[in-house]
Design an enzyme around this catalytic site. Structure first.
Site, PDB file in Angstrom:
ATOM      1  N   GLU A  27       0.843  -1.210   0.000  1.00 35.24           N
ATOM      2  CA  GLU A  27       0.000   0.000   0.000  1.00 35.24           C
ATOM      3  C   GLU A  27       0.878   1.261   0.000  1.00 35.24           C
ATOM      4  OE1 GLU A  27      -3.124  -0.392  -0.886  1.00 35.24           O
ATOM      5  OE2 GLU A  27      -2.605   1.719  -1.066  1.00 35.24           O
TER       6      GLU A  27
HETATM    7  C1  LIG Z   1       1.931  -9.386   0.114  1.00 36.61           C
HETATM    8  C2  LIG Z   1       1.777  -8.274  -0.840  1.00 36.61           C
HETATM    9  C3  LIG Z   1       0.504  -7.845  -1.194  1.00 36.61           C
HETATM   10  C4  LIG Z   1       0.348  -6.803  -2.119  1.00 36.61           C
HETATM   11  N1  LIG Z   1      -0.921  -6.446  -2.534  1.00 36.61           N
HETATM   12  C5  LIG Z   1      -1.055  -5.607  -3.598  1.00 36.61           C
HETATM   13  C6  LIG Z   1      -2.329  -5.395  -4.214  1.00 36.61           C
HETATM   14  O1  LIG Z   1      -3.347  -5.893  -3.763  1.00 36.61           O
HETATM   15  N2  LIG Z   1      -2.382  -4.609  -5.322  1.00 36.61           N
HETATM   16  C7  LIG Z   1      -1.275  -4.027  -5.852  1.00 36.61           C
HETATM   17  O2  LIG Z   1      -1.392  -3.354  -6.861  1.00 36.61           O
HETATM   18  N3  LIG Z   1      -0.043  -4.185  -5.280  1.00 36.61           N
HETATM   19  C8  LIG Z   1       0.078  -4.968  -4.179  1.00 36.61           C
HETATM   20  N4  LIG Z   1       1.311  -5.161  -3.612  1.00 36.61           N
HETATM   21  C9  LIG Z   1       2.453  -4.447  -4.140  1.00 36.61           C
HETATM   22  C10 LIG Z   1       2.988  -3.407  -3.175  1.00 36.61           C
HETATM   23  O3  LIG Z   1       2.092  -2.357  -3.031  1.00 36.61           O
HETATM   24  C11 LIG Z   1       4.377  -2.988  -3.694  1.00 36.61           C
HETATM   25  O4  LIG Z   1       5.240  -4.079  -3.452  1.00 36.61           O
HETATM   26  C12 LIG Z   1       4.908  -1.753  -3.028  1.00 36.61           C
HETATM   27  O5  LIG Z   1       4.100  -0.640  -3.335  1.00 36.61           O
HETATM   28  C13 LIG Z   1       6.349  -1.428  -3.429  1.00 36.61           C
HETATM   29  O6  LIG Z   1       6.568  -1.609  -4.807  1.00 36.61           O
HETATM   30  P1  LIG Z   1       7.792  -2.534  -5.279  1.00 36.61           P
HETATM   31  O7  LIG Z   1       7.689  -3.826  -4.533  1.00 36.61           O
HETATM   32  O8  LIG Z   1       7.799  -2.610  -6.738  1.00 36.61           O
HETATM   33  O9  LIG Z   1       9.076  -1.791  -4.768  1.00 36.61           O
HETATM   34  P2  LIG Z   1       9.853  -0.628  -5.548  1.00 36.61           P
HETATM   35  O10 LIG Z   1       8.905   0.367  -6.078  1.00 36.61           O
HETATM   36  O11 LIG Z   1      10.799  -1.251  -6.497  1.00 36.61           O
HETATM   37  O12 LIG Z   1      10.650   0.048  -4.359  1.00 36.61           O
HETATM   38  C14 LIG Z   1      11.884  -0.518  -3.832  1.00 36.61           C
HETATM   39  C15 LIG Z   1      12.409   0.415  -2.722  1.00 36.61           C
HETATM   40  O13 LIG Z   1      12.710   1.698  -3.279  1.00 36.61           O
HETATM   41  C16 LIG Z   1      12.024   2.725  -2.587  1.00 36.61           C
HETATM   42  N5  LIG Z   1      11.638   3.765  -3.524  1.00 36.61           N
HETATM   43  C17 LIG Z   1      11.112   3.629  -4.763  1.00 36.61           C
HETATM   44  N6  LIG Z   1      10.882   4.825  -5.315  1.00 36.61           N
HETATM   45  C18 LIG Z   1      11.268   5.752  -4.429  1.00 36.61           C
HETATM   46  C19 LIG Z   1      11.264   7.179  -4.381  1.00 36.61           C
HETATM   47  N7  LIG Z   1      10.791   7.904  -5.394  1.00 36.61           N
HETATM   48  N8  LIG Z   1      11.735   7.792  -3.262  1.00 36.61           N
HETATM   49  C20 LIG Z   1      12.190   7.088  -2.220  1.00 36.61           C
HETATM   50  N9  LIG Z   1      12.211   5.747  -2.192  1.00 36.61           N
HETATM   51  C21 LIG Z   1      11.751   5.074  -3.278  1.00 36.61           C
HETATM   52  C22 LIG Z   1      10.810   2.040  -1.944  1.00 36.61           C
HETATM   53  O14 LIG Z   1      10.359   2.726  -0.779  1.00 36.61           O
HETATM   54  C23 LIG Z   1      11.379   0.669  -1.608  1.00 36.61           C
HETATM   55  O15 LIG Z   1      12.038   0.697  -0.359  1.00 36.61           O
HETATM   56  C24 LIG Z   1       1.484  -6.166  -2.653  1.00 36.61           C
HETATM   57  C25 LIG Z   1       2.760  -6.576  -2.254  1.00 36.61           C
HETATM   58  C26 LIG Z   1       2.914  -7.619  -1.379  1.00 36.61           C
HETATM   59  C27 LIG Z   1       4.303  -8.064  -1.024  1.00 36.61           C
END
Ligand SMILES: Cc1cc2nc3c(=O)[nH]c(=O)nc-3n(C[C@H](O)[C@H](O)[C@H](O)COP(=O)(O)OP(=O)(O)OC[C@H]3O[C@@H](n4cnc5c(N)ncnc54)[C@H](O)[C@@H]3O)c2cc1C
Length: 579
Positions: free
Chosen positions: A441
């Site tokens: 989220e």
């Molecule tokens: C169990 C689970 C359930 C989920 N449920 C849903 C769902 O129902 N629907 C859905 O759409 N998604 C869902 N997600 C996805 C979840 O919302 C994302 O994993 C999350 O938003 C982070 O995206 P990412 O994993 O691609 O990480 P990335 O975007 O690759 O981020 C990696 C790291 O970089 C940091 N970062 C990235 N950009 C910036 C920035 N501009 N400034 C500072 N820091 C930054 C982040 O904070 C993080 O620490 C789920 C994930 C999990 C694991």
């Protein structure tokens, strides 16, 4: 494992005495029927459902987990029956729009029900809160036809909802999603692409699943402004409203993950699946924020709920487990060893949990009340002010509640010593389940960026100043024997305002990113400090509240001095060192 006790007394204290929400509801015609007695009855019944339907399958749900076979997902034993009991009693539509079958219960109350759901079974809670969030979004932005088709069965819990944003290459940065929407003849669209990590994306609890999907139309401008929102049902919906033929959306796999194992986390492949546009083209991300903001507060409550469950377990254990003699002879039982609750260090852990949980619950109720004012208050000036407050505090609630949530589960686990590390007492599951709330989220880092960028600097600190001005006004009513704590709060708020003023004049592109997390924590500590004073000075507060407020200021609050000093830090500290 101790039985879950719904914290009804504390909830009633917040509703009736601290925030007096029933008086506020009486001023809003749509909520006028919501009496204090009815609110109490809903909470009591909600507590029973959580204790009797959610809690008993939390452990087995973790052990069995969801299973994937050829595109179908089976939830753990007992989940289908539990969902049916819960849905049949009308709980899925508790906060929903009455004209489509929802119960129209105010948010100031539903936040407390959500907390209890997460406390007793976070996996099962997710199917319900995502459905509620999807309904809210459809109701706010969908056409009458979409609302008539989808909302009634979703409120009834016969269908669930999802939010499909994330793709393999696009998590935080949704501007680069690749899922496509091609217009078809009959007002429909063919949706193609892959979404990952979709909570509740596939399961066997309900007849149908309603996916809210972000995708791009062929003429979409690049970036976040080119995103549209579509409804894509798992099964096509017939004229009579029943679920019919299978749509072209399939579950490729589910994730094997650290916790919330009974919540299915699906990879969804959309192969030209039929979807229907919600609202106008290219405005989908804005619409999706209706759902995201709802889910952000909700996921914050996952932190508070799991923290409360863990605290209840640790408290019961600390009263029962005997180990070592009390240092204070007057506390000795005369046995060879005393209950560990007599040891100051164990009390440190327990009181830390209590202080975080009760302040978090209070902030959630406050925020729920503000959300109700935004939606229902007849005075537009009050509505607008509340909207600013909600915008400011939603990222804080999400990140601060869930960070403290994990801290609390780990502290509770520590109270159990080695017994907290083994499966038997459920503490290691609580730690594993709580961890995700900091990540999904929008990660907590992204919440902090949202706070400093969009909610503070973008409006020259106005919403923050308004919040602090309200706190200052409130402090006037706090008795003078708490003058030191009041002065402390005022000193910190003034310092934050001064630094925000300084940051606004800076041309350092990395300064906001450097200070984001620090500011989020400062606002969290200040909000909790304000609420502890407010709760402790209430006429109905017992000695317990006053004592816990004392603990908050003596032990937790001093951390603020570190945060205040950190506001001096510029981006060089982060960007100069080679990594
Ligand atoms: C169990 C689970 C359930 C989920 N449920 C849903 C769902 O129902 N629907 C859905 O759409 N998604 C869902 N997600 C996805 C979840 O919302 C994302 O994993 C999350 O938003 C982070 O995206 P990412 O994993 O691609 O990480 P990335 O975007 O690759 O981020 C990696 C790291 O970089 C940091 N970062 C990235 N950009 C910036 C920035 N501009 N400034 C500072 N820091 C930054 C982040 O904070 C993080 O620490 C789920 C994930 C999990 C694991």
């Amino acid at each position: 494992m101790a039985d879950y006790q719904a914290p009804l007394e504390d909830m009633r204290f917040l509703l009736h005495d601290v925030f007096r929400l029933p008086d506020q509801w009486a001023d809003m015609p749509e909520l006028a029927e919501m009496s204090g007695d009815l609110a109490d009855a809903i909470l009591e019944e909600g507590g029973k459902v959580c204790a009797q339907v959610f809690a008993p399958i939390n452990r087995s749900g973790d052990e069995i987990g969801c299973q994937w076979h050829d595109g179908d997902v089976t939830t753990p034993e007992g989940f289908k029956e539990a969902w049916k009991t819960f849905a049949d009693a009308g709980w899925v539509g508790l906060g929903g729009a009455p004209e489509f079958g929802g119960q129209g219960v105010p948010k100031g109350l539903t936040v407390l029900f959500e907390e209890m759901q997460y406390a007793t079974n976070s996996s099962l809670a997710l199917y319900s809160v995502l459905t509620a969030g999807a309904c809210l979004t459809l109701n706010a932005h969908g056409s009458e036809a979409l609302k008539n088709t989808y909302l009634p069965p979703m409120y009834e819990g016969r269908w669930t909802g999802t939010m499909c944003l994330t793709e393999p290459h696009a998590g935080t940065d949704l501007g680069i999603i690749r899922t496509k929407a091609e217009p078809l003849d009959d007002n429909a669209y063919a949706i193609s692409g892959t979404k990952i990590f979709i909570t509740g994306g596939e399961h066997d609890l309900t007849e149908n699943i309603v996916h809210l999907v972000l995708a791009k139309l062929p003429d979409a401008p690049p970036g976040p402004k080119g995103i549209s929102l579509f409804v894509v049902p798992k099964y096509h919906v017939g004229e009579d409203g029943s679920a019919g033929e299978r749509n072209a959306v399939h579950c490729g796999s589910i994730e094997h993950k650290m916790g919330i194992k009974a919540s299915s986390t699906a990879v969804l492949n959309f192969d030209g699946a039929t979807g229907y546009l919600v609202g106008e083209a290219h405005k989908g991300l804005g619409y999706m924020f209706t759902m995201m903001n709802y889910e952000r507060l909700s996921i914050g409550l996952q932190g508070t709920g799991q923290a409360d469950w863990s605290y209840q377990q640790a408290l019961a254990y600390a009263k029962d487990r005997v180990q070592s003699r009390a240092a204070d002879k007057s506390l000795r039982t005369g046995e060879a060893a005393d209950p560990i609750i007599v040891h100051p260090d164990v009390r440190r852990m327990l009181l830390t949990q209590k202080a975080w949980v009760e302040a978090g619950r209070a902030l959630a109720v406050y925020l729920g009340g503000q959300l109700d004012a935004v939606k229902y208050h007849p005075d537009t000036a009050i509505q607008e002010r509340a909207a600013g407050r909600v915008a400011l505090l939603t990222p804080v609630a999400k990140a601060f509640f869930t960070d403290r949530g994990l801290d609390c589960t780990v502290l509770a686990q520590q109270v159990f010593g080695g017994h907290g590390y083994v499966r038997e007492w459920g503490m290691e599951q609580a730690v594993r389940d709580a961890r995700i709330a900091q990540i999904y989220e929008g990660t907590n880092g992204i919440q902090a960026m949202d706070l400093i960028g969009r909610k503070v600097l973008a409006n020259k600190g106005e919403w923050l100043q308004q919040f602090f001005a309200d706190i200052r006004m409130d402090l006037e009513a706090v008795s003078s024997d708490r003058h030191r704590q009041k002065d402390d709060l005022v000193r910190v708020m003034t310092s934050v305002e001064d630094h925000v003023g300084r940051w606004l004049k800076s041309d350092d592109a990395n300064l906001a990113g450097t200070q984001a997390y620090n500011l989020m924590e400062l606002v969290g500590y200040v909000a909790y400090g304000w609420l502890w004073l407010r709760m402790a000075s209430n006429d109905q507060a017992g000695q317990g509240k006053a004592d816990t407020a004392g603990f908050y200021f003596a032990w937790l609050w001093p951390q603020v001095d570190t945060l205040v000093r950190r506001m001096e830090c510029d981006s060089q500290a982060f960007m100069a060192p080679g990594l």
